[in-house]
Design an enzyme around this catalytic site. Structure first.
Site, mmCIF file in Angstrom:
data_model
loop_
_atom_site.group_PDB
_atom_site.id
_atom_site.type_symbol
_atom_site.label_atom_id
_atom_site.label_comp_id
_atom_site.label_asym_id
_atom_site.label_seq_id
_atom_site.Cartn_x
_atom_site.Cartn_y
_atom_site.Cartn_z
ATOM 1 N N LYS A 115 17.766 5.541 5.728
ATOM 2 C CA LYS A 115 18.362 6.665 6.121
ATOM 3 C C LYS A 115 19.372 6.514 7.191
ATOM 4 C CE LYS A 115 17.065 11.398 6.786
ATOM 5 N NZ LYS A 115 15.917 12.564 7.072
ATOM 6 N N MET A 151 -2.220 6.547 -32.384
ATOM 7 C CA MET A 151 -2.332 4.997 -32.661
ATOM 8 C C MET A 151 -3.552 4.543 -32.142
ATOM 9 S SD MET A 151 -0.791 2.484 -34.358
ATOM 10 C CE MET A 151 0.848 2.493 -34.488
ATOM 11 N N GLU A 164 10.396 11.855 -11.054
ATOM 12 C CA GLU A 164 11.235 11.029 -10.838
ATOM 13 C C GLU A 164 11.101 9.893 -12.048
ATOM 14 O OE1 GLU A 164 9.700 12.184 -8.392
ATOM 15 O OE2 GLU A 164 10.642 12.166 -6.771
ATOM 16 N N PHE A 207 5.973 8.368 7.413
ATOM 17 C CA PHE A 207 5.903 9.327 6.328
ATOM 18 C C PHE A 207 6.798 8.963 5.171
ATOM 19 C CE2 PHE A 207 7.136 13.534 4.385
ATOM 20 C CZ PHE A 207 5.989 13.668 3.819
ATOM 21 N N GLN A 208 6.286 8.843 3.927
ATOM 22 C CA GLN A 208 6.948 8.673 2.608
ATOM 23 C C GLN A 208 7.757 7.328 2.831
ATOM 24 O OE1 GLN A 208 9.357 11.858 1.375
ATOM 25 N NE2 GLN A 208 7.522 12.683 0.595
#
Lengths: 596, 185
Positions: A182, A495, A70, A132-133
């Site tokens: 949702k 770097m 993501e 959940f999530q």
């Protein structure tokens, strides 16, 4: 390519109020905003929206790019937005999907890139239960967003979608996240999109004060040693042309920030290139020696100013800036001109006297040539050094008629690119300037290429940053994108290693990095690739990359311990810099060109 | 020095969090922060006391104005304003001290709002200085519990009339107010 005051595209979809699900509303809103490409990854809480996408993908109205992580959805939306000036859109699921976005959103927000992120959220009935999530995405992303929303009521969804794009796009661009529960996606409601947006607390385009413009003109007209410091705002407001007119009318040299590279062509005699931590010595010396510094569309980042109290200490400072909060944040200017550069620059131009500032320009040219003598050793390259690779990349891309976009990652190669690649116009270089996000280049290059499949897009990354997001090679192939990839592979997090060498007594802790065999890796993704170990192979491999249809990957196995110079140590004044040691280095855009 | 800022914002969930999060993130030093309803339904009013110099106060104003839900911000430090704080102070009492405490309260025009054999609750309203000094006076008796609202502020009548909130004029007014901040350097 400008991001200024773009009206939403007329999509011809405005059919009046309609009954539909929240999921459909999301896509209908995107259509009305002119969005045709979204970058995303599905999951439980965004599934209803993905289900509804079938219809829009089916008839080709919206193209969904499946990312492999993501974070890269946000970087792709960012790359797309930087390449087009339009709002980039990413869509992911709740919880881990959304938290994975954070780095990408912060990257875009720090560099004023317009991105709208849509995240699924658990149903309203489960909010706050550690379902959940579930994660508090609005809370997590608040500090890295221009604004964000949690949608718990379908009646609010269309207006929020419209506001999200409005806020992301208008004024100083930024990131807006819309977190949609949702159940809201599943419910049905009335969709309309003809709202007049009323946000009394949002003032994207401040009214320009003609007094401020006049005061800025009076100050500049009296300057003997004026200098322009031009940043990302020039590109965002699409005012490169006006800037060039000002520069040529008043004979003012220009230093740019990293995100301002190419604001005027770097081949122009009045271009001094980039200033700051890895800017050329003469550019930084010019900043310290000027008597009037005109800062345009930049925010006095510490990487450009060095030690603040000694920055342009003798100069009067004029600050052209859209975001009022940037005025006085780091540097208190003598005159501030607040407003859109697309408005203030055209108003400024007629007030500025025609000047040549010949003495000043001569002085700067002298400094430039002194730099040349001190720093340039023209020699036959026997080892593969990164500046040579970058310069050859410029030669190779210069010959194409295609639009060229170079996307760099973060670190040494990024600085070498800014020094040795010659940027002909603003927006040629896409890079993570503010946040300095390793792993940015590959997904951002992919996003840029999605916006223009005909463009020649080069992703230039180090072996460290590339390994952070290399899983997107699969996305490149799934989308059949012709992104060219150059890995500047020096076996170190270069770097950081450079800092360890200079500031930590050469203790290389955690910086030696193993790479896979990139040719084999590319082969696994069915991407043609080559490894380069000697300077003589550079030109042929670039020709091969350009003549190959589709993607191509080059593993440039460069000399390991090469440093980026000049360098201003953090906390030092910008004229207290470490010069290039000789021999072995070449000058970028100086009058004296290297033999190669 | 201390600056008094007043901000108006849309009364929506999470707005306080947006504002306080921004202040924390930008490392501003806030002495007190008070939220309440305003005269306009749907608009909350916040009063901030900011510790810092003029540049810090200028930045706080500008950064507050960038918060989308914040509709207006005013720096009223240099304006004629009524500044007040309310404190509820539970003081331990004995039959011997009760009278003295009540006397002190009276001098400060504070009220006794609860009383029993063990303690009493003093309600004090005034400037922070006044509340501070009453608290110091009461401290030797034993302060068992205390709550202070933080500063609230309202401009005096003639000052108030110059400003119209929730209209664009406030932005221009605030702009010129802020503009003066950098002209003097």
């Amino acid at each position: 390519m400008a991001i200024a005051k773009r009206e939403p595209a007329n999509t011809g979809y405005d059919l009046g109020p309609q009954e539909m699900t929240g999921s459909q509303m999301i896509w209908e809103s995107l259509l009305r905003e002119g969005v045709q490409i979204v970058f995303g990854h599905p999951g439980g809480a965004i599934l209803p929206a993905y289900d509804a996408l079938a219809e829009y993908e089916g008839d080709g109205r919206i193209h969904h790019v499946l990312v492999r992580h993501e974070q890269c959805a946000a970087h792709m939306a960012d790359g797309f937005a930087r390449a087009t000036g339009e709002v980039g859109v990413c869509i992911v699921t709740s919880g881990p999907g959304a938290t994975n976005l954070v780095t990408g959103l912060a990257t875009a927000q720090m560099d004023s890139v317009p991105v709208v992120a849509i995240t699924g959220q658990v149903p309203t009935s489960l909010l706050g239960t550690d379902a959940f999530q579930e994660s508090d995405v609005v809370g997590v992303t608040q500090p890295v967003c221009k604004h964000n929303y949690l949608v718990t009521d379908i009646a609010e969804l269309p207006l929020i979608m419209k506001e999200a794009f409005y806020i992301a796009r208008e004024g100083r661009p930024g990131v807006v996240l819309v977190d949609v529960c949702k159940d809201v996606q599943i419910e049905s409601g009335t969709f309309r999109y003809d709202f007049d947006i009323s946000l009394p607390g949002f003032e994207p385009w401040p009214v320009v004060s003609s007094d401020e413009v006049q005061a800025a003109a009076d100050l500049l007209n009296e300057a003997e040693r004026p200098l322009i410091l031009a940043g990302h705002g020039i590109h965002l407001s699409n005012t490169s042309e006006e800037l060039l007119q000002l520069v040529e009318k008043a004979g003012i040299p220009v230093v740019t920030t990293l995100l301002g590279t190419g604001n005027i062509p770097e081949t122009h005699p009045l271009s001094l290139g980039m200033g700051g931590m890895h800017g050329e010595a003469f550019a930084n010396r010019a900043v310290q020696a000027c008597d009037v510094l005109v800062a345009m569309g930049m925010r006095f980042d510490d990487r450009i100013t060095g030690r603040l109290d000694r920055f342009a200490a003798d100069a009067k400072i004029i600050h052209f800036e859209l975001d009022r909060a940037e005025v006085g944040k780091n540097i208190v200017p003598d005159v501030a001109v607040v407003g859109d550069l697309a408005e203030t620059l055209p108003a400024y131009l007629p007030l500025i006297k025609e000047r040549r500032h010949q003495d000043w320009v001569d002085t700067l040219n002298e400094w430039r040539s002194e730099t040349d003598e001190a720093d340039i050793i023209q020699y036959e390259v026997e080892e593969l050094i990164p500046p040579y690779v970058i310069r050859q990349l410029w030669h190779a891309t210069e010959q194409t008629d295609k639009r060229v976009i170079v996307v760099t990652d973060v670190g040494q190669h990024q600085m070498w690119e800014s020094q040795y690649y010659i940027h002909e116009h603003a927006g040629m270089l896409l890079t993570s300037g503010g946040l300095g996000t390793m792993g940015y280049a590959l997904p951002a290059a992919l996003g840029a290429q999605m916006s223009d499949r005909e463009a020649l897009v080069w992703c230039v990354a180090g072996d460290g940053g590339f390994q952070m997001t290399l899983q997107e090679l699969a996305t490149i192939q799934q989308e059949r994108l012709p992104v060219k990839i150059a890995i500047i592979n020096n076996g170190f997090l270069g770097m950081v290693r450079q800092w360890q060498q200079i500031f930590y007594d050469k203790r290389y802790v955690g910086t030696p990095i193993l790479s896979p065999d990139y040719v084999k890796l590319a082969d696994a993704y069915d991407i043609p690739a080559a490894v380069v170990r000697h300077p003589s192979e550079v030109v042929p491999v670039l020709e091969r990359a350009h003549s190959t249809d589709g993607p191509f990957l080059v593993d440039f196995q460069v000399k390991e311990e090469v440093n980026v110079y000049p360098m201003v140590a953090p906390g030092a004044a910008v004229d207290e810099l470490i010069r290039r040691p000789k021999p072995g280095y070449v000058q970028g855009y100086s009058g004296v060109q290297p033999s190669w | 020095m201390q600056y008094t800022l007043v901000a108006w914002m849309r009364d929506k969930p999470g707005v306080l969090n947006r504002v306080s999060g921004m202040l924390r993130r930008r490392n501003f030093n806030i002495d007190s922060l008070q939220v309440s309803h305003s005269e306009t339904p749907g608009i909350s009013r916040m009063t901030f006391v900011v510790d810092g110099d003029e540049r810090v106060a200028d930045q706080v104003v500008k950064q507050l104005r960038k918060v989308v839900d914040v509709t207006a911000v005013e720096d009223i430090t240099n304006r004629l304003a009524i500044l007040r704080e309310l404190a509820l102070i539970r003081v331990r009492t004995t039959p011997e001290t009760r009278g003295e405490i009540m006397q002190f309260a009276e001098i400060y025009r504070a009220q006794i709002v609860d009383v029993n054999t063990e303690n009493l609750v003093v309600q004090a309203v005034g400037t922070e200085d006044k509340v501070d000094s009453l608290i110091e006076l009461l401290r030797p008796f034993g302060i068992e519990e205390m709550v202070r609202t933080g500063r609230v502020a309202l401009c005096r009548g003639d000052e108030r009339a110059k400003k119209k909130r929730h209209s664009t004029s406030i932005f221009k007014a605030a702009a010129s107010l802020n503009g003066s901040g950098h002209d003097d350097q």
